[in-house]
Scaffold this motif. Sequence first.
Motif, PDB file in Angstrom:
ATOM      1  N   ASP A 135       0.857  -1.183   0.000  1.00 17.14           N
ATOM      2  CA  ASP A 135       0.000   0.000   0.000  1.00 17.14           C
ATOM      3  C   ASP A 135       0.895   1.234   0.000  1.00 17.14           C
ATOM      4  N   ALA A 136       1.107   1.797  -1.178  1.00 15.30           N
ATOM      5  CA  ALA A 136       2.013   2.944  -1.306  1.00 15.30           C
ATOM      6  C   ALA A 136       1.356   4.253  -0.916  1.00 15.30           C
ATOM      7  N   SER A 137       0.075   4.218  -0.555  1.00 15.39           N
ATOM      8  CA  SER A 137      -0.604   5.463  -0.198  1.00 15.39           C
ATOM      9  C   SER A 137      -0.091   6.051   1.118  1.00 15.39           C
ATOM     10  N   ILE A 138       0.643   5.245   1.893  1.00 14.05           N
ATOM     11  CA  ILE A 138       1.171   5.756   3.161  1.00 14.05           C
ATOM     12  C   ILE A 138       2.336   6.720   2.946  1.00 14.05           C
ATOM     13  N   PHE A 139       2.874   6.755   1.718  1.00 10.93           N
ATOM     14  CA  PHE A 139       4.011   7.628   1.427  1.00 10.93           C
ATOM     15  C   PHE A 139       3.519   8.934   0.811  1.00 10.93           C
ATOM     16  N   SER A 140       4.104  10.039   1.226  1.00  5.61           N
ATOM     17  CA  SER A 140       3.783  11.324   0.605  1.00  5.61           C
ATOM     18  C   SER A 140       4.441  11.407  -0.759  1.00  5.61           C
ATOM     19  N   ARG A 144       7.571   8.827  -2.134  1.00  7.15           N
ATOM     20  CA  ARG A 144       6.876   7.619  -2.588  1.00  7.15           C
ATOM     21  C   ARG A 144       7.822   6.785  -3.445  1.00  7.15           C
TER      22      ARG A 144
END
Length: 363
Positions: A135-140, A144
């Motif tokens: 889940d790459a959405s945790i990175f700004s 990213r």
Amino acid sequence: MTSSASGRTEPYGTFRTDPSEFVNQRVLVIGKGNSAFETADSLVATAAVIHVAGPHSLRLAWRTHFVGHLRAVNNNFLDTYQLKSQNAVLDGDVRRIERQADGSYLVTVSFVRADEVTKDIPYDRVIVCTGFRIDASIFSDGCRPDLTVNDRFPALTPAYESVNVPDLYFAGTVTQSRDFKRGTSGFIHGFRYGVRALHRVLESRYHDARWPGRDLPADPEALAAAVLERVNRSSALWQQFGLLGDVIVLDGHGGARYLEELPVDLEGPPIGDGGHFTITLEYGPEHDKIDPFDVGVGRIRQNDAERAAEGHYLHPVVRHHRAGAPPVVHHVTENLENEWTSQETHVEPLRAFFARQAASVPA
């Protein structure tokens, strides 16, 4: 699987596993890995019909040597298919899943081995065993990481560092992009050694710590003895075959340093730019195309050191790396019990290899 199935199927990680809840039901399991067959096996005694579906050919771990492919402990379901117990493996794409008014499902399957024949099949339950993605959405946006393998995992350097975000490192099963579908980084018995290598990378880069190793003379006999001692006892090289390796760094003055368990394609410190040797355990080329139980397929003799490179099973490979030249390779012939201790078959050919390579290095 189309978006019409979203929220209407049961994911492997959360479905209720009590077989009594599946009595006399028709069940579809989507996926062809161990989780799918483990699920199917657990329901054989209670479900009326079980289908396991996926578009790709089934691959068996005993043939590919990749533990993520179907293990024998999970393949009892294949007997219930081939021996006609009304279960089946469907070779096809799941095109659509529709929930019916009575709560059942109508699933459209496009079969890949029947000229794209499409069939609508009814089921009471649909369980999805298709793996995971990070889940790459945790990175700004500013940190990213680039992703790879259909955006399932972070793209990594040999140091387990993001290829596009400096100082961002990864550990654990997400590092399997480094040896996807061929090694063991997706599993605890493999990535634990990758984690140790990462720890040593971080100590080296950020704390000026020296990579663990030992000094030894660079004479052929000592080098051969050091290599065989390691390959006969190293679990890291065994589990992380072809990915982690030992490295012998030559100092150019008759000495060497033996370093343990580095990523084989790591560059720079602690390896440096001079000549060095890498030691790995590797399978032979196209080993996954050989049926290990077909007695009609010949194998080299265990004492045939001259044909060691033809071995299909796991065996030590030593490479001499020099700037501006392709590596020179020596294979230590495979052994049924993985004991490379024979003076004639293992020790002497390796000693002779080191002697030849020493003679080839300009003074």
